[in-house]
Design an enzyme around this catalytic site. Structure first.
Site, PDB file in Angstrom:
ATOM      1  N   ASP A 200      59.338  34.781 -21.815  1.00 33.51           N
ATOM      2  CA  ASP A 200      59.861  33.419 -21.876  1.00 33.51           C
ATOM      3  C   ASP A 200      60.475  33.187 -23.245  1.00 33.51           C
ATOM      4  OD1 ASP A 200      57.818  31.494 -23.635  1.00 33.51           O
ATOM      5  OD2 ASP A 200      56.833  33.247 -22.769  1.00 33.51           O
ATOM      6  N   LEU A 201      61.479  32.346 -23.276  1.00 37.25           N
ATOM      7  CA  LEU A 201      62.109  31.898 -24.523  1.00 37.25           C
ATOM      8  C   LEU A 201      62.171  30.381 -24.466  1.00 37.25           C
ATOM      9  CD1 LEU A 201      65.015  34.489 -24.758  1.00 37.25           C
ATOM     10  CD2 LEU A 201      63.347  34.087 -26.560  1.00 37.25           C
TER      11      LEU A 201
ATOM     12  N   GLY B  98      56.075  35.174 -28.410  1.00 35.15           N
ATOM     13  CA  GLY B  98      56.346  35.257 -26.983  1.00 35.15           C
ATOM     14  C   GLY B  98      57.516  36.190 -26.699  1.00 35.15           C
ATOM     15  N   GLU B  99      58.419  35.747 -25.848  1.00 35.99           N
ATOM     16  CA  GLU B  99      59.675  36.429 -25.548  1.00 35.99           C
ATOM     17  C   GLU B  99      59.492  37.699 -24.725  1.00 35.99           C
ATOM     18  OE1 GLU B  99      61.988  37.070 -29.074  1.00 35.99           O
ATOM     19  OE2 GLU B  99      61.575  35.079 -29.884  1.00 35.99           O
ATOM     20  N   GLY B 100      58.258  38.045 -24.341  1.00 34.35           N
ATOM     21  CA  GLY B 100      57.997  39.302 -23.659  1.00 34.35           C
ATOM     22  C   GLY B 100      57.580  40.417 -24.590  1.00 34.35           C
TER      23      GLY B 100
END
Length: 370
Positions: A179-180, A322-324
């Site tokens: 997620d971003l 985050g961001e994966g």
């Protein structure tokens, strides 16, 4: 008026093949490496084997990182370490290869797909393949208003379902979900608190960007107020996403559920993907069998959600971003587990014991000759 009922997924999602998993476990017992010597890698290989319906397991040949992006109105309360409405800058950094997740994806050779579900920026700032999916510009301030209308929530869930179908149809065999967002951990924490019956102070963390004590207290208050608005709609998961979720969270929830329908395994990242997975579990109790937790992010809400779903993270390296990022770090472990399960040789069969010569002669003697 919505025509989507997330509870319908319960009839559409089956567990990974139990018979295949038993066959994979039996094959593991025959390998030259002693059982248990590879730890959780054995479990991962068997999980993948069941998901694929294949013994031996096939190598992970076409992994893909799928990242849902959005801005959240609650960020205007200074509950995030980043300015409200600035998630498009995170997307731009990712696209330019300047974020940690982008570096990891590039090094692993994993293609990345970013979907703008609810960024609060002019569409011209980003490529069309990112922004063309947008459901709305930003999500509402969940402490005082709904994040989405019910129609927007359905649109976002169906967006995630469509992306899952596209990935499955293209041959993607494992998804890294990321997620971003700016402000996204606040609705994620609210969803988890609502579904676990927990107070705001128990689930509120400091987010990927890190916040000071005053910001944490503001965030805790926002989760508390949003939680009051969430409890009356707990019986309807789509309405829950509309009330205290957001376009990106609703899309990720639809993606997770439809990926389970299409039998595509997913590595979860941090608290946002854990919240979406928990909503998905409430709709379809078998769905978590298709997901694994990539890492422990340090967010208390994530720990709560993973415990509820009985998912044990693969890694705990203190990565809060985050961001994966954490899920991408876990990907090589999953690939290694598949390679070991597929390529290690079976132990040679022990030779049958030879008969003793005297025993053989005695056995051949005719008792009647005595």
């Amino acid at each position: 008026m919505t025509t989507l009922n997330l509870d319908d997924f319960s009839d559409l999602i089956e567990r990974p093949d139990g018979g295949t998993r038993r066959d994979a476990e039996e094959r593991r017992e025959r390998l030259a490496v002693p059982p248990g010597a590879l730890g959780r890698l054995d479990e991962l290989g068997e999980w993948l084997s069941a998901a694929q319906g294949s013994v031996p397991v096939r190598a992970v040949g076409q992994p893909r990182a799928v990242v849902f992006a959005g801005d959240h109105g609650v960020a205007s309360l200074d509950v995030s370490g980043r300015p409200a409405g600035s998630a498009h800058e995170l997307v731009r950094a990712f696209l330019e290869g300047a974020s940690p997740a982008a570096v990891l994806a590039r090094r692993a050779g994993v293609p990345v797909r970013i979907i703008d579900a609810g960024l609060d920026c002019d569409p011209e700032l980003l490529p069309d393949e990112v922004v063309r999916h947008r459901v709305r510009r930003g999500s509402g301030r969940i402490d005082v208003e709904n994040a989405l209308t019910i129609e927007e929530a359905e649109q976002a869930v169906r967006l995630g379902m469509r992306i899952a179908d596209e990935e499955a149809d293209s041959g993607t065999d494992l998804v890294v979900l990321g997620d971003l967002s700016v402000g996204g951990t606040t609705p994620a924490s609210t969803l988890i608190a609502a579904l676990c019956g927990t107070d705001a102070s128990v689930v509120t963390g400091r987010g990927g960007a890190g916040i000071d004590d005053l910001a944490w207290m503001r965030k805790c208050a926002a989760v508390r107020d949003a939680l009051r608005r969430a409890r009356p709609v707990l019986g309807d998961q789509l309405e829950l996403l509309a009330t205290v979720g957001g376009a990106d969270l609703a899309a990720a929830t639809g993606f997770l559920l439809q990926s389970a329908v299409r039998r595509v395994p997913v590595i979860l990242d941090g608290v946002v993907s854990a919240a979406c997975a928990l909503v998905g579990q409430r709709a379809a109790f078998r769905a978590p069998d298709w997901w694994i937790a990539g890492h422990m992010s340090g967010e208390p809400a994530q720990a709560k959600a993973l415990d509820r779903m009985a998912l044990v993270p693969l890694l705990d390296q203190g990565v809060t971003l985050g961001e994966g990022t954490g899920a991408l770090l876990a990907l090589p472990l999953v690939q290694a587990a598949a390679a070991l399960a597929a390529e290690l040789p079976e132990a040679p069969l022990a030779p049958a014991p030879e008969k003793d010569a005297d025993d053989g002669a005695a056995a051949d003697a005719d008792p009647a000759s005595d």
